[in-house]
Design a protein around this motif. Sequence first.
Motif, short mmCIF file in Angstrom:
data_model
loop_
_atom_site.label_atom_id
_atom_site.label_comp_id
_atom_site.label_asym_id
_atom_site.label_seq_id
_atom_site.Cartn_x
_atom_site.Cartn_y
_atom_site.Cartn_z
N PRO A 1 -19.96 -4.72 -16.34
CA PRO A 1 -18.44 -5.10 -17.07
C PRO A 1 -19.00 -6.33 -18.04
CG PRO A 1 -18.03 -5.20 -14.90
CD PRO A 1 -19.24 -4.70 -14.80
N ALA A 2 -18.36 -6.54 -19.14
CA ALA A 2 -18.54 -7.55 -20.17
C ALA A 2 -17.91 -8.86 -19.56
CB ALA A 2 -18.07 -7.18 -21.45
N ASP A 3 -16.71 -8.56 -18.74
CA ASP A 3 -16.17 -9.87 -18.38
C ASP A 3 -16.50 -10.34 -17.10
OD1 ASP A 3 -14.92 -7.77 -17.08
OD2 ASP A 3 -12.89 -8.29 -17.39
N LEU A 4 -17.85 -10.08 -16.75
CA LEU A 4 -18.35 -10.34 -15.40
C LEU A 4 -18.14 -11.97 -15.11
CD1 LEU A 4 -19.98 -9.44 -12.88
CD2 LEU A 4 -21.95 -9.95 -13.88
N PHE A 5 -18.31 -12.85 -16.07
CA PHE A 5 -18.43 -14.07 -15.99
C PHE A 5 -17.30 -14.67 -16.73
CE2 PHE A 5 -23.03 -13.75 -15.57
CZ PHE A 5 -23.33 -14.82 -14.42
#
Length: 172
Positions: free
Chosen positions: A25-29
């Motif tokens: 997922p792109a919002d991991l960080f």
Amino acid sequence: MRKFLLPLLFVFLFILESLFVQLVPADLFGHNRIIVPHFLFTGLLFLTIYVGKKQGLIYGAIFGLLFDVVYIEIIGIYLFLYPFICYLVSKIMHIMQTNIVIAFLVSIFGIALLEVGVYEMDHLIHVTTLDFMSFIHLRFYPTLILNAIFIVIVGYPFKRLFEKHAESLRAD
């Protein structure tokens, strides 16, 4: 068969980067963070550290060109930066003692140089509009964290593999 093991490993790492970007997922960080896996480049740096400068430069140029052709509109950024940073790492390793902790630190340094180099080239030719501090917070730190985790996981197996490869090269 052993001759094909190294190119197959690097092709696998090349494909793994692409799969990682698609599947994680792109919002991991967090929101609006950009994480860039440099698994292939990590392998190239460990190759340079444990096998030698010549191998690192050759594989760096080949896979830098491949990376440019597949992912980047401008051919030359990774073609230049991969071998150049491998060369710098080989010079650093002439000064430093070769162990896994130093390899980890030098690899993180190499990835940091790559990230800053790519940002500066993109900024120079007006591909990106991010200012440097935004780049640091949105892309640089998350990328270093991700790649540090990757190096912790695969660092020792890479070390063993490349030491065996260096021994087989010396035997031939």
